[in-house]
Write a protein that holds these residues in place. Structure first.
Motif, PDB file in Angstrom:
ATOM      1  N   LEU A 131      32.937  40.982  37.911  1.00 21.78           N
ATOM      2  CA  LEU A 131      33.121  39.566  38.210  1.00 21.78           C
ATOM      3  C   LEU A 131      34.121  38.912  37.261  1.00 21.78           C
ATOM      4  CD1 LEU A 131      29.461  38.340  38.865  1.00 21.78           C
ATOM      5  CD2 LEU A 131      31.187  38.992  40.547  1.00 21.78           C
ATOM      6  N   ALA A 132      34.860  39.704  36.490  1.00 23.77           N
ATOM      7  CA  ALA A 132      35.738  39.130  35.471  1.00 23.77           C
ATOM      8  C   ALA A 132      36.797  38.231  36.097  1.00 23.77           C
ATOM      9  CB  ALA A 132      36.387  40.250  34.660  1.00 23.77           C
ATOM     10  N   ARG A 133      37.441  38.704  37.153  1.00 23.34           N
ATOM     11  CA  ARG A 133      38.476  37.882  37.788  1.00 23.34           C
ATOM     12  C   ARG A 133      37.877  36.633  38.414  1.00 23.34           C
ATOM     13  NH1 ARG A 133      42.414  40.923  41.736  1.00 23.34           N
ATOM     14  NH2 ARG A 133      43.240  38.793  41.717  1.00 23.34           N
ATOM     15  N   ALA A 134      36.709  36.756  39.001  1.00 27.16           N
ATOM     16  CA  ALA A 134      36.085  35.588  39.622  1.00 27.16           C
ATOM     17  C   ALA A 134      35.698  34.546  38.584  1.00 27.16           C
ATOM     18  CB  ALA A 134      34.865  36.023  40.424  1.00 27.16           C
ATOM     19  N   LEU A 135      35.232  34.994  37.401  1.00 26.64           N
ATOM     20  CA  LEU A 135      34.838  34.045  36.367  1.00 26.64           C
ATOM     21  C   LEU A 135      36.025  33.291  35.782  1.00 26.64           C
ATOM     22  CD1 LEU A 135      32.196  36.237  34.518  1.00 26.64           C
ATOM     23  CD2 LEU A 135      31.736  34.212  35.898  1.00 26.64           C
ATOM     24  N   LEU A 136      37.227  33.832  35.947  1.00 20.65           N
ATOM     25  CA  LEU A 136      38.437  33.158  35.468  1.00 20.65           C
ATOM     26  C   LEU A 136      39.248  32.537  36.600  1.00 20.65           C
ATOM     27  CD1 LEU A 136      39.685  35.755  32.818  1.00 20.65           C
ATOM     28  CD2 LEU A 136      38.504  33.595  32.392  1.00 20.65           C
ATOM     29  N   SER A 137      38.714  32.559  37.791  1.00 19.25           N
ATOM     30  CA  SER A 137      39.475  32.116  38.951  1.00 19.25           C
ATOM     31  C   SER A 137      39.505  30.590  39.045  1.00 19.25           C
ATOM     32  CB  SER A 137      38.862  32.699  40.227  1.00 19.25           C
ATOM     33  OG  SER A 137      37.547  32.203  40.409  1.00 19.25           O
ATOM     34  N   GLU A 138      40.299  30.130  39.984  1.00 20.00           N
ATOM     35  CA  GLU A 138      40.400  28.688  40.220  1.00 20.00           C
ATOM     36  C   GLU A 138      39.082  28.122  40.730  1.00 20.00           C
ATOM     37  OE1 GLU A 138      43.134  25.555  42.841  1.00 20.00           O
ATOM     38  OE2 GLU A 138      43.548  27.718  42.866  1.00 20.00           O
ATOM     39  N   ARG A 139      38.319  28.928  41.470  1.00 20.80           N
ATOM     40  CA  ARG A 139      37.016  28.454  41.956  1.00 20.80           C
ATOM     41  C   ARG A 139      36.105  28.097  40.787  1.00 20.80           C
ATOM     42  NH1 ARG A 139      38.119  32.926  45.052  1.00 20.80           N
ATOM     43  NH2 ARG A 139      38.511  32.537  47.273  1.00 20.80           N
ATOM     44  N   ALA A 140      36.111  28.936  39.747  1.00 24.12           N
ATOM     45  CA  ALA A 140      35.260  28.662  38.595  1.00 24.12           C
ATOM     46  C   ALA A 140      35.688  27.385  37.879  1.00 24.12           C
ATOM     47  CB  ALA A 140      35.292  29.852  37.639  1.00 24.12           C
TER      48      ALA A 140
END
Length: 740
Positions: A131-140
């Motif tokens: 989930l590393a990319r998701a945690l740094l994504s624009e959504r987060a």
């Protein structure tokens, strides 16, 4: 038992925190197996390698926290939607207004929101991968922004800008990186009997997930409270904006509360840390105080006599850091020099690490040169400064013991302190101490030294002068300090404390899922004691490896099994029959009790021996032929065969050569080999060559053709009738020496 030891930035790496006490703990508990799960903090730590590990360490798994985020495929639409929901829930819990201390329901609700989001992200990581990319994504970042702008959010977080939100998202990603690790399966933490986290907060996160996913109990040891360290590190306003400090404080506070709530037990290293844990939400009933264990052998079995040291020398030993307040110590020493001009101060520490420590050391050197100009004994001699800065390992100070023995009084001038290790080491050396009242100093000293308020150079100077002028008092305090240190702060007491805590936790943990039946009820003998010892019943290889039951073995005694219990209950009648027949017939009949389900044989003997006696046997008893004796009473015998009943009286006309089964002199063949074997329904088997459908046919192989046996009062004989000559009867006996 099998222990999953979780560390961050320490053991088993050659450098880092908690390295020494973890190594001593693992080596001290050599009867347990340890799996090490280590999180590294820097590239240099990974490159330095590990310390030498003992045999009880079965596996080591490491994961870096310093590497950049890997480029992984983007998850599907459903996974992205699920992540957005969970992260929004997490952000809402962080930005919720602080509940008053009297409002427990509101605080519990926010904690539940945080825990639900945390465990939801963990399950999503197991299903989708990292989930590393998701945690740094624009959504987060957008989820954080919406939570900060929500009504009721604290004013500090409402002022958060985009750079602040990016910094917070990066910090949360680093802390939550263990969610994406593959440590939680049946070959990892899920197979451990106990997870032991060497710190709170992010260090305990793998243990939290193991408890949530596999039900493994969690033990948390904190010698320095992680939340306190975060508060101290974020205290400088120049390092981070207020919005970042507020969001990270809320995140670490929620995480610490979750760790304390889910842990089976918590072991603080001192009462100071215990008070912090209670203030952060830890249950007082879960706290067990365990002091750190230190190796006293490094400082010698007998302390050096204080009179042998330089009576006019003060010693400071430790790590150069602004929290140690060396500036205040130098000003206090200036006051000491005014009263006792010949006094010296030796500042002995490890080499400065980092730019901040190096700059602080340079500042202290400049201040010492200004306060104490070089002094010379004569006109032609080189001046010497009364304050010296030295490093451990130099020719003058080869080791720690030499550092503490270099003076008569050891000084600690810290303004912030957790557990004062340098103070304990000086106590092992039998030195009198002067220290400031911070952290766990008073708890460690316990009346064996002088304590003054922090940031008070005048009080510090007065305490030093009182000890420098009284050698007898220094000797008394030093001896008492060494005795206290040997009683409370040794490796042995630390190891024994954790040995008892491990047993306490495992004794209260629920039955593992592999040790219950299909109804969820625990199996009392699923893993018997014999399974841990090599022998003919196991295939163990010896040593610490547990044995395994041989193929086909149920793994527990038959009387612990449900079927075994039923057979035992049904076999009670046969046991009574064997006992009664043996008592009545005597040695001539070889009667013995028959356990339910065992193979039996029949033995022939005269009826007169049991004339007038009655023996009951249940119809469920199985003999070699499937027949069961119902009763033997008076001069008649009644046989129960396939549900029909017939009787034979002594007056019946039967050929004397007829017998029931083989005679006792012919041996004891198995029932399956007997010619009188019956089918599964109890009737004579048509496949048996010796089976006869004639009413007069006998069931034994030695039966001779004779006149038809007349029936008794019960009516004519049928195909289910079993003939028995007068004066003979059948007694079931167990196969064995008694039967033979």
């Amino acid at each position: 038992m099998r222990i999953g030891l979780i560390t961050e930035g320490g053991y088993p790496f050659a450098s880092g925190e908690a390295r020494l006490w973890c190594d001593r703990l693992v080596r001290g508990l050599d009867r347990h197996e340890f799996d090490i799960y280590a999180l590294s903090r820097s590239r240099s730590q990974d490159e330095e390698g590990w310390v030498r590990l003992p045999e009880q360490v079965t596996q080591v798994r490491t994961a870096p926290l310093w590497t950049p985020v890997e480029q992984t495929p983007e998850p599907g639409r459903r996974a992205r939607r699920r992540f957005a929901e969970l992260y929004a829930e997490l952000a809402a819990a962080l930005c919720a207004p602080e509940a008053p201390l009297s409002s427990e329901e509101s605080g519990t609700g926010q904690a539940d929101r945080f825990s639900n989001a945390l465990y939801g992200l963990a399950e999503l990581a197991r299903a989708e991968g990292s989930l590393a990319r998701a945690l740094l994504s624009e959504r987060a970042v957008r989820a954080l922004e919406r939570a900060c702008r929500a009504p009721g959010a604290p004013r500090a977080v409402q002022l958060a800008r985009v750079p602040d939100l990016l910094a917070v998202a990066a910090h949360i990603e680093r802390v939550l990186r263990p969610l994406s690790l593959d440590w939680y399966g049946d070959t990892g933490l899920g197979s451990a009997d106990l997870c032991h986290a060497t710190g709170g907060g992010s260090v305990a996160l793998p243990g939290l997930l193991a408890r949530h996913l596999s039900g493994v109990p969690l033990l948390v040891t904190e010698y320095g409270v992680q939340l306190r360290a975060h508060y101290l590190g974020a205290g400088d306003a120049s390092q981070s904006p207020p919005a970042v400090r507020a969001l990270l404080a809320a995140f670490h506070g929620r995480l610490a509360a979750e760790v304390y709530a889910r842990a089976a037990l918590i072991t603080p290293g001192n009462s100071h840390a215990r008070r912090w844990q209670e203030r952060c939400g830890a249950d007082r009933a879960k706290l067990r105080l365990v002091y750190p264990g230190m190796d006293a052998s490094r400082f010698g079995e007998e302390p050096e006599d204080a009179a042998c040291a330089d009576e006019q020398t003060l010693v400071w030993v430790g790590r150069v850091d602004p929290a140690k307040d060396l500036v205040g110590l130098l000003h206090a020493f200036a006051a000491v020099r005014r009263e006792r001009p010949g006094t010296r101060l030796r500042v002995i520490g490890a080499p400065a690490e980092g730019e901040e420590a190096a700059a602080y050391l340079a500042q202290c050197r400049v201040l010492a040169a200004q306060l104490f100009p070089d002094e010379a004994a004569g006109r032609h001699e080189v001046g010497v400064n009364p304050v010296s800065f030295e490093e451990i390992g130099s020719p003058a100070v080869p080791d720690l013991a030499a550092a503490y023995l270099a003076g008569s009084v050891v000084v600690l001038s810290s303004v912030v302190e957790g557990f004062p290790i340098s103070l304990v080491e000086s106590m092992f050396c039998g030195r009198a101490t002067v220290s400031t009242d911070v952290g766990a100093v008073v708890e460690v000293i316990g009346g064996t030294g002088l304590v003054v308020p922090p940031r008070n150079p005048r009080a510090l100077a007065g305490a030093c002068l009182s000890l420098l002028g009284d050698a007898a008092r220094r000797e008394r305090l030093g001896a008492a300090a060494r005795a206290r240190a040997l009683e409370l702060f040794t490796v042995d007491q630390n190891v024994e404390a954790f040995r008892g805590i491990y047993l306490e936790i495992v004794s209260h943990c629920p039955v593992r899922r592999d040790d219950v039946d299909e109804d969820g009820e625990p199996l009392p003998f699923a893993v018997p004691a014999e399974a841990h010892l090599p022998g003919r019943w196991t295939t163990g290889t010896g040593g610490r490896t547990s044995g395994r039951w041989l193929t086909g073995h149920t793994g527990r005694p038959s009387w612990a099994d449900r079927e075994g219990r039923e057979s035992r209950e049904n076999g009670e009648g046969a046991s009574r029959l064997g006992a009664g027949a043996g008592a009545g017939a005597g040695a001539a009949y070889g009667g013995a009790g028959v356990a339910g389900g065992e193979t039996t044989q029949r033995q022939v003997g005269p009826v007169g021996s049991v004339h007038g006696s009655g023996v009951e046997m249940g119809a469920s008893e199985r003999h070699g032929t499937g027949a069961g004796v119902s009763s033997v009473a008076g001069d008649s015998m009644e046989w129960r065969l396939s549900g029909s009943t017939s009787s034979v009286s002594p007056s019946s006309s039967v050929d004397p050569s007829h017998s029931v089964g083989p005679s006792s002199a012919a041996g004891a063949p198995d029932s399956a080999d007997s010619a009188d074997s019956l089918g599964s329904a109890g009737a004579p088997s048509p496949a048996s060559p010796s089976a006869s459908t004639s009413p007069s046919a006998s069931t034994g192989p030695s039966a001779a053709t004779g006149p038809s046996a007349s029936t008794g009062p019960s009516g004519p004989s049928g195909p289910d009738e079993l003939s028995c000559p007068a004066g003979e009867f059948a007694v079931p006996v167990a196969v064995g020496e008694a039967g033979r």
